[in-house]
Design a protein around this motif. Structure first.
Motif, PDB file in Angstrom:
ATOM      1  N   VAL A  49       0.843  -1.356  -0.065  1.00  0.00           N
ATOM      2  CA  VAL A  49       0.018   0.026   0.024  1.00  0.00           C
ATOM      3  C   VAL A  49       0.968   1.198  -0.049  1.00  0.00           C
ATOM      4  CG1 VAL A  49      -2.281  -1.159   1.196  1.00  0.00           C
ATOM      5  CG2 VAL A  49      -0.214  -0.286   2.480  1.00  0.00           C
ATOM      6  N   ASP A  50       0.279   2.484  -0.552  1.00  0.00           N
ATOM      7  CA  ASP A  50       1.052   3.657  -0.414  1.00  0.00           C
ATOM      8  C   ASP A  50       0.877   4.528   0.842  1.00  0.00           C
ATOM      9  OD1 ASP A  50      -1.292   4.684  -0.876  1.00  0.00           O
ATOM     10  OD2 ASP A  50      -1.217   5.675  -2.430  1.00  0.00           O
ATOM     11  N   TYR A  51       1.126   5.450   0.935  1.00  0.00           N
ATOM     12  CA  TYR A  51       1.115   6.341   2.088  1.00  0.00           C
ATOM     13  C   TYR A  51      -0.543   6.309   2.576  1.00  0.00           C
ATOM     14  CZ  TYR A  51       1.602  10.101   5.583  1.00  0.00           C
ATOM     15  OH  TYR A  51       1.639  11.041   6.853  1.00  0.00           O
ATOM     16  N   ASN A  52      -1.233   6.227   1.712  1.00  0.00           N
ATOM     17  CA  ASN A  52      -2.662   6.516   1.764  1.00  0.00           C
ATOM     18  C   ASN A  52      -3.396   5.048   2.188  1.00  0.00           C
ATOM     19  OD1 ASN A  52      -2.648   9.388   1.134  1.00  0.00           O
ATOM     20  ND2 ASN A  52      -3.128   8.505  -1.076  1.00  0.00           N
ATOM     21  N   LEU A  53      -2.578   4.022   2.177  1.00  0.00           N
ATOM     22  CA  LEU A  53      -3.020   2.817   2.359  1.00  0.00           C
ATOM     23  C   LEU A  53      -3.763   2.265   1.261  1.00  0.00           C
ATOM     24  CD1 LEU A  53      -4.198   2.751   6.214  1.00  0.00           C
ATOM     25  CD2 LEU A  53      -2.053   2.310   5.281  1.00  0.00           C
ATOM     26  N   MET A  54      -3.653   2.660   0.057  1.00  0.00           N
ATOM     27  CA  MET A  54      -4.305   2.441  -1.095  1.00  0.00           C
ATOM     28  C   MET A  54      -3.314   1.390  -1.913  1.00  0.00           C
ATOM     29  SD  MET A  54      -6.353   4.212  -3.920  1.00  0.00           S
ATOM     30  CE  MET A  54      -4.996   5.071  -5.092  1.00  0.00           C
ATOM     31  N   THR A  55      -3.670   0.097  -2.586  1.00  0.00           N
ATOM     32  CA  THR A  55      -3.166  -0.880  -2.982  1.00  0.00           C
ATOM     33  C   THR A  55      -2.492  -0.265  -4.454  1.00  0.00           C
ATOM     34  OG1 THR A  55      -4.674  -1.891  -4.170  1.00  0.00           O
ATOM     35  CG2 THR A  55      -4.025  -2.729  -1.847  1.00  0.00           C
ATOM     36  N   SER A  56      -1.775  -1.028  -5.258  1.00  0.00           N
ATOM     37  CA  SER A  56      -1.712  -0.778  -6.667  1.00  0.00           C
ATOM     38  C   SER A  56      -2.769  -0.763  -7.331  1.00  0.00           C
ATOM     39  CB  SER A  56      -0.425  -1.621  -7.026  1.00  0.00           C
ATOM     40  OG  SER A  56      -0.766  -2.794  -6.870  1.00  0.00           O
ATOM     41  N   VAL A  57      -3.895  -1.171  -7.002  1.00  0.00           N
ATOM     42  CA  VAL A  57      -5.235  -1.114  -7.757  1.00  0.00           C
ATOM     43  C   VAL A  57      -5.836   0.183  -7.337  1.00  0.00           C
ATOM     44  CG1 VAL A  57      -7.359  -2.265  -8.193  1.00  0.00           C
ATOM     45  CG2 VAL A  57      -5.335  -3.636  -8.031  1.00  0.00           C
ATOM     46  N   PRO A  58      -6.250   1.053  -8.057  1.00  0.00           N
ATOM     47  CA  PRO A  58      -6.833   2.135  -7.401  1.00  0.00           C
ATOM     48  C   PRO A  58      -8.163   1.851  -7.118  1.00  0.00           C
ATOM     49  CG  PRO A  58      -6.079   2.603  -9.645  1.00  0.00           C
ATOM     50  CD  PRO A  58      -5.902   1.402  -9.283  1.00  0.00           C
ATOM     51  N   GLY A  59      -8.696   2.664  -5.682  1.00  0.00           N
ATOM     52  CA  GLY A  59      -9.773   2.342  -5.048  1.00  0.00           C
ATOM     53  C   GLY A  59      -9.782   1.130  -4.264  1.00  0.00           C
ATOM     54  N   LEU A  60      -8.745   0.180  -4.472  1.00  0.00           N
ATOM     55  CA  LEU A  60      -8.567  -0.840  -3.377  1.00  0.00           C
ATOM     56  C   LEU A  60      -7.731  -0.584  -2.113  1.00  0.00           C
ATOM     57  CD1 LEU A  60      -9.557  -3.945  -2.893  1.00  0.00           C
ATOM     58  CD2 LEU A  60      -7.341  -4.476  -4.155  1.00  0.00           C
ATOM     59  N   TYR A  61      -8.133  -0.684  -1.137  1.00  0.00           N
ATOM     60  CA  TYR A  61      -7.430  -0.087   0.203  1.00  0.00           C
ATOM     61  C   TYR A  61      -7.129  -1.428   0.812  1.00  0.00           C
ATOM     62  CZ  TYR A  61      -8.072   4.664  -1.039  1.00  0.00           C
ATOM     63  OH  TYR A  61      -8.117   6.066  -1.369  1.00  0.00           O
ATOM     64  N   CYS A  62      -6.076  -1.490   1.712  1.00  0.00           N
ATOM     65  CA  CYS A  62      -5.773  -2.471   2.540  1.00  0.00           C
ATOM     66  C   CYS A  62      -5.162  -2.028   3.967  1.00  0.00           C
ATOM     67  CB  CYS A  62      -4.795  -3.595   1.919  1.00  0.00           C
ATOM     68  SG  CYS A  62      -4.445  -4.853   2.802  1.00  0.00           S
ATOM     69  N   THR A  63      -5.827  -2.696   5.185  1.00  0.00           N
ATOM     70  CA  THR A  63      -5.544  -1.986   6.365  1.00  0.00           C
ATOM     71  C   THR A  63      -5.073  -3.355   7.312  1.00  0.00           C
ATOM     72  OG1 THR A  63      -7.810  -2.378   7.015  1.00  0.00           O
ATOM     73  CG2 THR A  63      -7.166  -0.293   6.353  1.00  0.00           C
ATOM     74  N   GLY A  64      -4.534  -2.819   8.533  1.00  0.00           N
ATOM     75  CA  GLY A  64      -3.962  -3.904   9.551  1.00  0.00           C
ATOM     76  C   GLY A  64      -3.172  -4.779   8.974  1.00  0.00           C
ATOM     77  N   GLU A  65      -3.260  -6.056   9.621  1.00  0.00           N
ATOM     78  CA  GLU A  65      -1.977  -7.129   9.214  1.00  0.00           C
ATOM     79  C   GLU A  65      -2.022  -7.342   7.685  1.00  0.00           C
ATOM     80  OE1 GLU A  65      -2.135 -10.542  11.622  1.00  0.00           O
ATOM     81  OE2 GLU A  65      -0.736 -11.518  10.783  1.00  0.00           O
ATOM     82  N   ALA A  66      -3.176  -7.039   7.184  1.00  0.00           N
ATOM     83  CA  ALA A  66      -3.169  -7.782   5.581  1.00  0.00           C
ATOM     84  C   ALA A  66      -2.392  -6.747   4.967  1.00  0.00           C
ATOM     85  CB  ALA A  66      -4.691  -7.484   5.181  1.00  0.00           C
ATOM     86  N   ASN A  67      -2.123  -5.556   5.096  1.00  0.00           N
ATOM     87  CA  ASN A  67      -0.985  -4.864   4.657  1.00  0.00           C
ATOM     88  C   ASN A  67       0.205  -5.076   5.026  1.00  0.00           C
ATOM     89  OD1 ASN A  67      -0.357  -2.851   6.431  1.00  0.00           O
ATOM     90  ND2 ASN A  67      -1.989  -1.721   5.952  1.00  0.00           N
ATOM     91  N   PHE A  68       1.296  -4.593   4.183  1.00  0.00           N
ATOM     92  CA  PHE A  68       2.803  -4.672   4.629  1.00  0.00           C
ATOM     93  C   PHE A  68       3.345  -3.559   5.395  1.00  0.00           C
ATOM     94  CE2 PHE A  68       5.960  -2.006   2.548  1.00  0.00           C
ATOM     95  CZ  PHE A  68       4.958  -1.019   2.189  1.00  0.00           C
ATOM     96  N   SER A  69       2.752  -2.490   5.648  1.00  0.00           N
ATOM     97  CA  SER A  69       3.186  -1.284   5.685  1.00  0.00           C
ATOM     98  C   SER A  69       4.033  -0.869   6.818  1.00  0.00           C
ATOM     99  CB  SER A  69       2.106  -0.129   5.630  1.00  0.00           C
ATOM    100  OG  SER A  69       1.516   0.006   6.965  1.00  0.00           O
ATOM    101  N   ASP A  70       3.587  -1.296   7.960  1.00  0.00           N
ATOM    102  CA  ASP A  70       4.475  -0.407   9.228  1.00  0.00           C
ATOM    103  C   ASP A  70       5.665  -1.053  10.106  1.00  0.00           C
ATOM    104  OD1 ASP A  70       2.833   1.558   8.540  1.00  0.00           O
ATOM    105  OD2 ASP A  70       1.580   1.531  10.216  1.00  0.00           O
ATOM    106  N   HIS A  71       5.529  -2.467   9.943  1.00  0.00           N
ATOM    107  CA  HIS A  71       6.381  -3.111  10.902  1.00  0.00           C
ATOM    108  C   HIS A  71       7.937  -3.717  10.336  1.00  0.00           C
ATOM    109  CE1 HIS A  71       2.958  -2.969  13.268  1.00  0.00           C
ATOM    110  NE2 HIS A  71       2.358  -3.819  12.442  1.00  0.00           N
ATOM    111  N   GLY A  72       7.982  -3.271   9.192  1.00  0.00           N
ATOM    112  CA  GLY A  72       9.316  -3.751   8.379  1.00  0.00           C
ATOM    113  C   GLY A  72       9.464  -5.166   8.486  1.00  0.00           C
TER     114      GLY A  72
END
Lengths: 659, 256, 226
Positions: free
Chosen positions: A431-454
């Motif tokens: 996900v990008d900074y906005n929590l949007m995946t590479s598909v516009p309009g498709l977001y991903c939050t929580g454990e399902a995304n890769f974002s914050d824990h390295g």
């Protein structure tokens, strides 16, 4: 080096989020009423987002596969939730939480995301307390904190050993409130099987009503996946039996990149496997490491009972190797150290795949304090142990009971036996900074995304991230996208894209039912788990991973020709549900190995045997691998790598040291 | 695949769906290990059934660590089986003897219709919560968490009430299929906290009204719910709910 | 008023009705047992007859009697009502139900115990109340009061009746054992500092009242009092 854009706002790190919030386009209230958002998953990330978006005025549909949103697996989180409140006056700050999280993640996460997480952490505690979440308190009526691994401050808020449950019930109550008001339509016992894309944008989902087997089409201006982690790819994990990757994987197949799939967290304190029948593993909260000391006998293959091994014949190997953090080193470090000892022949218990977690020393210490509180001077050992046991019981009673229930042993008398187990997956949809995946309009939050824990998540940070995403981040960032969608009318679900997606979903179900092979779904799942644990588990090697990739491909072919799914698709059929999930796990497993093979370094939860220091610590390669590996799905289960470079402008990258 | 040596006879309720009648069906199981959980024993049964080409038994389960509240088996006449303070998933076969006959039925209540085999529909609980089991605070409205000190005793009592996992064992075991323990636990949690005061009397009225509408039975204070609750939720919560309901109906000026 | 109506027709409201009428009946039993115990003075029923005379003639008591009957009827009506509702709440019963594992048999059998008491009540009212209020007591005692005591002695000469009375007092004991504490729980009169007292009072009350009542036919039959 990056060929994907993470859309991180310009400016000073500490001002990025504030500035973003003040400048993000808004959707006016009357437009919100006509904009529909689909949320898949009702855990911390899903329920909090669904409730908040509905409060803001959006029309929300929320889906979960369980019989109630309250049962999402966030409920099982035990230990706590971090927040940079500095209530303990021990020098905590937003910056320190940010720093600890980046360092804990072994310098493989985005600075901007993590700083935002640390900023909103304090709001989460406020929000939850306002909802009536009964977090632990001191006698003065103020909130209590405890320590967790990888930090030197007390910033963890908790509700006995049931923090996840209490936070989830808070989010669930907020969600139910919106359901009661008619602002969220809740679909329980529904499983998402496809993302529907129209003109490149996510416009809805295909879901299966698990009771009737009916395939349903649902439109949304945007789709949010808060569907949790994929630890069950290992078959045995601390995840719930139903936890799965299917929603995320279907999104991946529709163009959403999957990032860092090989980053898996193996939790050091779990109850060891007791036999082949084992269906899942149970975590013993990391908070136990506050008061438990981890040790193995100094002698190899020592078969004496723990109580018969004298003090000077015990090896408190974490305290020995990491004097500064001792038993509170981060999870990846503790897990590998346990594996190292067991592999070297020092393991305990019947399987020799366990180490001791011993509360005796601290029980006695607490006993002394209690004794002096009640005016007993020079108490004898027995009194200390008795009084101390009461303190331990008050702190961890439910965990001790659970341990006794599962193992049939009394942990107040003999030390617990623990061993690492798969617990959390740091990787997920990119996900990008906005929590949007590479598909516009498709977001991903929580454990399902890769974002914050390295590459490694610190304890008590998963709850923080799930709620941060759902309550405080996504509701803002999604506005940036939806503000451009206000003129889009609800698309009728007889649109060809919906029809086609439904056909895809039905095709898979029918194929699975009609294979009529000889082996059950669990049979394949166990074999996949075995390959993953042996070759892509706590330590990985090039040869092992290459072998694993071959094995998994063979397993995939066998699965699709020999799986046996009883019953029909038009009824409640848990075997069919499992079959679909395992099919996706098999493809994911391959990608995890490919990712692990690609990453020629050791970092956090990813440990490559070829890349370690002389003392056996993880050896990072910042020169070549300071990037997010975002994989794009290609026809025929192939994957193409995209790289997002990680820039560290505010933190000096260093080798992690907990010595 | 099994490692143990227990032999068991199971009598399991099989019911295709809510429109058909069900019946107890006998199954013999061998080689069960005392270290297995009750649900792992069912995994063995299902694996057997699948291999034999029969339909596996459908039952609800998810976390298998006693916290999600999804597992729900009525075992030998008791919800979650013979041990106190555990859920079905945490019940282990060492609680049974070799040669035992075990009768397994679904939760039975008009408000919990059977979906299939041992799976029931507990959405009535969600609707009761939706009727008022919350504090109306939108995201972003909160004040600093420590601006509202709460006496530890009260906070602990609220926590104990909040420990409810919503499994429905209380309804299942109550001879009247009453949901009062579940409903009162949520009402108590919020009634004990200062944050819950503004809506206290509205909440008890609307939640009780919804509970009644769902078709649960009435409480006759047998105490079975408290004895069988896997989380030890206390009957005192029901007393508190009764008290609050009286205050709401006969003292408070707010009617809903 | 609709607010009150809807309160009393709710599940908790119905419980209040059971609880309030129950407490009322509990209080009545104290008065009843108190006056009847006058026979133990063994003065040929003279004092007892004074009490009975007072009860039969005082207008407040007479008015109270209507309230008592009303309370009793409401208690019975509501019990039947609740039982029907409760049966409906579980249309399909369990094949195996191990109630004894989690509750006392008498708390699950209040309907049965109540029905036994109702049968007893019919006999009891016919034995004494109908006689004293309607058909008339044939004799007078030394003080010139209607000799209800004599009626009692006559009735309790029948061993079958004595046995029935004693047995039914056992069911009264169990009915009270659950009902007393249950009423407090229902009304929400629950407090960690007083719960023990309520529980103790509940047990002692039930036992004392039942023993007192059971002793009367026994004492008369065995000639312990004359």
């Amino acid at each position: 080096m990056s060929d994907i854009n993470s859309n991180i706002p310009e400016g000073e790190l500490t001002n990025k989020w504030t500035k973003f919030k003040s400048s993000v386009p808004l959707v006016n209230p009357s437009n919100k009423r006509t904009i529909e958002v689909i949320i898949v998953g009702s855990g911390l990330a899903g329920a909090s987002a669904a409730a908040t978006l509905a409060e803001m005025g959006y029309k929300v549909k929320c889906f979960c596969f369980q019989d109630s949103p309250r049962r999402a697996h966030s409920i099982a989180a035990q230990g706590g939730i971090n927040a940079a409140k500095n209530y303990q006056n021990d020098g905590d700050s937003v910056y320190r939480l940010f720093y600890d999280t980046i360092k804990g993640g072994d310098y493989r996460s985005r600075e901007a995301n993590v700083h935002r997480l640390a900023e909103v952490s304090t709001n989460i505690i406020d929000q939850c307390v306002a909802q009536g979440v009964p977090l632990a308190r001191e006698y003065g009526g103020l909130l209590d904190n405890r320590s967790f691994g990888g930090t030197q401050v007390q910033r963890t808020f908790y509700a006995a050993g049931q923090t996840g449950q209490q936070l989830l019930l808070g989010a669930y109550s907020a969600l139910e409130r919106q359901i009661g008001m008619g602002k969220v339509e809740m679909y329980t016992r529904h499983e998402m099987l496809e993302v529907v894309k129209i003109d490149g944008k996510a416009r809805g989902i295909i879901a299966r009503n698990l009771i009737t087997g009916e395939i349903e089409r649902h439109f949304g201006h945007a789709v949010v996946l808060g569907t949790g982690g994929y630890g069950n790819v290992f078959y045995l994990s601390t995840n719930a039996m139903g936890s799965n990757v299917t929603a995320a994987w279907k999104a991946h197949k529709q163009g959403a990149y999957f990032a860092n799939p090989c980053y898996t967290q193996i939790h050091p304190t779990c109850i060891p496997v007791s036999g082949d029948h084992q269906s899942k593993l149970t975590l013993m909260s990391e908070s136990l490491r506050n008061d438990g000391r981890i040790w193995v006998p100094k002698k190899k293959d020592d078969n004496r009972k723990a109580s018969e091994i004298p003090e000077d014949e015990r090896d408190y190997y974490l305290e020995r190797r990491y004097p500064a953090f001792g038993n509170l080193v981060p999870r990846d470090v503790a897990s590998r150290a346990a594996k190292e000892r067991c592999d070297a022949g020092y393991g305990v218990g019947a399987s020799k795949l366990a180490v001791y977690l011993d509360f005796k020393a601290n029980t006695e210490r607490y006993g002394k304090i209690e004794a002096s509180k009640s005016g007993i001077h020079n108490p004898d050992k027995e009194t200390c142990m008795r009084l101390g046991t009461e303190v331990i019981k008050a702190k961890y009673g439910n965990l001790f009971d659970m341990y006794a229930q599962i193992t049939g042993e009394n942990p107040y008398e003999t030390p617990m036996r623990i061993y690492p187990a798969v617990h959390y997956t740091m990787g997920g949809l990119w996900v990008d900074y906005n929590l949007m995946t590479s598909v516009p309009g498709l977001y991903c939050t929580g454990e399902a995304n890769f974002s914050d824990h390295g590459a490694n998540r610190l304890g008590a940070s998963a709850l923080m991230q799930g709620l941060a995403d759902g309550y405080f981040v996504l509701p803002y960032t999604i506005g940036a996208y939806l503000s451009k969608e206000i003129s889009v009318k609800a698309i009728p679900t007889d649109h060809p894209a919906f029809v086609e997606a439904e056909e895809r979903a039905k095709g898979i179900l029918n194929t699975l039912i009609n294979i009529k092979g000889t082996k059950s779904v669990d049979h394949f799942h166990k074999r996949l788990g075995h390959i993953m644990w042996e070759k892509c588990g706590m330590s990985r090697s090039e040869t092992g991973l290459k072998q694993a990739i071959e094995d998994i491909r063979a397993l995939r072919a066998e699965f699709w020709s020999n799986v046996k799914v009883p019953g029909i698709a038009e009824e409640l059929n848990p075997e069919l549900e499992k079959a679909g999930r395992v099919a996706d796990f098999i493809e994911l497993g391959e990608l995890m190995c490919i990712d692990a093979l690609n990453r020629n370094e050791s970092c956090g939860g990813h440990f490559r045997e070829e890349y370690q220091t002389e003392e056996g610590e993880a050896l990072r390669d910042d020169e070549d691998f300071a990037y997010v590996a975002a994989w794009e799905f290609k026809e025929g289960v192939n994957f193409e790598l995209h790289k997002e470079e990680l820039k560290f402008e505010n933190i000096k990258v260093a080798q992690r040291s907990y010595k | 695949m099994s490692t143990g040596n227990m032999n068991l006879t199971l009598k399991v309720w099989r019911q295709k769906n809510n429109n058909t009648k069900g019946a107890l069906v006998d199954y013999k199981l061998a080689g069960i290990s005392p270290d297995m959980s009750f649900l792992e024993m069912f995994d063995v049964l299902n694996e057997d059934l699948i291999t034999k080409g029969e339909e596996p038994v459908v039952f609800d389960h998810d976390c298998r660590e006693g916290i999600c509240g999804m597992c729900s088996m009525f075992i030998n006449g008791r919800p979650h089986g013979p041990k106190d303070l555990v859920t079905t998933c945490q019940l282990h076969m060492r609680s049974f003897k070799d040669g035992d006959t075990i009768v397994v039925e679904p939760w039975r209540a008009a408000a919990f219709p059977v979906v299939k085999d041992l799976t029931v529909d507990r959405s009535a609980f969600d609707r009761v919560i939706a009727a008022g089991g919350f504090i109306s605070v939108n995201t972003g409205n909160a004040q600093d968490a420590n601006s509202l000190p709460i006496p530890k005793m009260q906070a602990d009592a609220a926590f104990e009430a909040a420990a409810c996992i919503g499994c429905g064992a209380c309804v299942a075991t109550c001879k009247n299929a009453s949901a009062m323990l579940f409903v009162s636990a949520k009402i108590s949690q919020l009634a004990l906290l200062p944050q819950g005061q503004p809506e206290r009397y509205r909440r008890v009225q609307s939640m009780v009204a919804q509970m009644d509408a769902e078709g649960f039975g009435n409480c006759t204070n047998t105490g079975a719910c408290e004895a069988e609750c896997p989380k030890g939720i206390s009957l005192e919560n029901i007393a508190r709910m009764n008290r609050d309901f009286a205050s709401a109906k006969f003292v408070s000026e707010e009617t809903i | 008023m609709s607010g009150f109506g809807n309160a009393l027709s709710s599940s908790i409201g119905r419980k209040y009705v059971m609880g309030v009428t129950g407490i009322f009946l509990i209080l009545f039993l104290i008065v009843h047992a108190g006056i009847n115990s006058l026979i133990f003075l063994d003065d040929n029923g003279l004092t007892f007859n004074v009490g009975a005379h007072f009860m039969a003639t005082n207008w407040i008591i007479r008015a109270g009697e209507y309230v008592l009957f009303l309370g009793l009827l409401v208690h019975i009506y509501q019990a039947i009502n609740l039982t029907i509702q409760n049966k409906k709440a579980r249309p399909q019963t369990y094949a195996v139900y191990n109630g004894s594992a989690n509750s006392k048999w008498y708390s699950r059998s209040m309907g049965l115990l109540g029905t036994l008491l109702l049968i007893f009540l019919v006999i009891h009212l016919k034995d004494f109340w109908v006689v004293s209020r309607f058909t008339g007591i044939p004799t007078v005692d030394a003080n010139g009061h209607e000799d209800l005591y004599a009626v009692m002695r006559e009735k309790f000469h029948d061993p079958v009746r004595v046995a029935a009375y004693v047995l039914l007092m056992i069911s009264l004991c169990y009915h009270l054992l659950h009902g007393f504490a249950s009423a407090f729980q229902t009304m929400g009169w629950n407090h960690s500092k007083y719960n023990g007292i309520i529980k103790g009072a509940s047990v002692w009350y039930s036992i004392i009242i039942s023993i007192l009542f059971a002793l009367m036919p026994i004492a008369v039959y065995t000639g312990l009092i004359n």
